[in-house]
Design a protein around this motif. Structure first.
Motif, PDB file in Angstrom:
ATOM      1  N   UNK A   6       0.870  -1.086  -0.055  1.00 59.21           N
ATOM      2  CA  UNK A   6      -0.155  -0.103  -0.063  1.00 59.21           C
ATOM      3  C   UNK A   6       0.700   1.260  -0.009  1.00 59.21           C
ATOM      4  N   UNK A   7       0.367   2.307  -0.581  1.00 61.35           N
ATOM      5  CA  UNK A   7       1.209   3.579  -0.641  1.00 61.35           C
ATOM      6  C   UNK A   7       1.532   4.011   1.027  1.00 61.35           C
ATOM      7  N   UNK A   8       2.302   5.069   0.859  1.00 59.01           N
ATOM      8  CA  UNK A   8       2.866   5.519   2.170  1.00 59.01           C
ATOM      9  C   UNK A   8       3.157   7.091   2.003  1.00 59.01           C
ATOM     10  N   UNK A   9       2.371   7.951   2.502  1.00 55.88           N
ATOM     11  CA  UNK A   9       2.587   9.425   2.360  1.00 55.88           C
ATOM     12  C   UNK A   9       3.379  10.119   3.525  1.00 55.88           C
ATOM     13  N   UNK A  10       4.743  10.544   3.025  1.00 57.65           N
ATOM     14  CA  UNK A  10       5.401  10.790   4.170  1.00 57.65           C
ATOM     15  C   UNK A  10       4.978  12.470   4.601  1.00 57.65           C
ATOM     16  N   UNK A  11       5.574  12.902   5.860  1.00 59.77           N
ATOM     17  CA  UNK A  11       5.123  13.844   6.529  1.00 59.77           C
ATOM     18  C   UNK A  11       5.328  15.277   5.370  1.00 59.77           C
ATOM     19  N   UNK A  12       6.418  15.140   4.556  1.00 56.04           N
ATOM     20  CA  UNK A  12       6.689  16.260   3.800  1.00 56.04           C
ATOM     21  C   UNK A  12       5.826  16.138   2.436  1.00 56.04           C
ATOM     22  N   UNK A  13       4.776  15.299   2.529  1.00 58.38           N
ATOM     23  CA  UNK A  13       3.818  15.082   1.263  1.00 58.38           C
ATOM     24  C   UNK A  13       4.340  14.369  -0.061  1.00 58.38           C
ATOM     25  N   UNK A  14       5.357  13.950   0.045  1.00 56.98           N
ATOM     26  CA  UNK A  14       5.950  12.710  -0.891  1.00 56.98           C
ATOM     27  C   UNK A  14       5.231  11.287  -0.679  1.00 56.98           C
ATOM     28  N   UNK A  15       4.571  10.882  -1.725  1.00 55.00           N
ATOM     29  CA  UNK A  15       3.889   9.788  -1.740  1.00 55.00           C
ATOM     30  C   UNK A  15       4.747   8.473  -2.249  1.00 55.00           C
ATOM     31  N   UNK A  16       5.032   7.491  -1.213  1.00 53.76           N
ATOM     32  CA  UNK A  16       5.593   6.401  -1.946  1.00 53.76           C
ATOM     33  C   UNK A  16       4.887   5.282  -2.320  1.00 53.76           C
TER      34      UNK A  16
END
Length: 98
Positions: A6-16
């Motif tokens: 599943x995708x992961x959104x980092x605190x900086x807004x970047x989505x893995x």
């Protein structure tokens, strides 16, 4: 529970694209001049296309006088940047690269 795919959104807004991460490691693949060469570029391209959501580079020295190994990559003032650009492009070349 959240799955690894599943995708992961980092605190900086970047989505893995997923939660698979290649950890930092000492690749020992520098070429003459302590630069990233074709072998490390090819390796990161393979990892990028293997589906990892994040590739963390490892052991890029910032002072050529402080090498842990003679095949360490070094990035310091005056180092040509083009080999590093090719390396970064390879790492971003997989599906979902940014």
């Amino acid at each position: 529970m959240t799955g690894l795919g599943e995708p992961l959104v980092l605190d900086c807004g970047l989505s893995l694209t997923n939660r698979l991460v290649k950890a930092a490691m000492e690749e020992n693949l520098a070429v003459a001049g302590q630069l990233p060469g074709e072998r490390i570029t090819r390796l990161y391209r393979r990892w990028a296309h293997g589906g990892a959501g994040l590739l963390i580079t490892g052991h890029v020295m910032v002072d050529g006088r402080a090498l842990a190994d003679p095949s360490d990559v070094v990035l310091e003032d005056g180092t040509p940047l083009e080999p590093f650009v090719r390396w970064a492009d390879a790492a971003r070349s997989g599906a979902g690269g940014c």
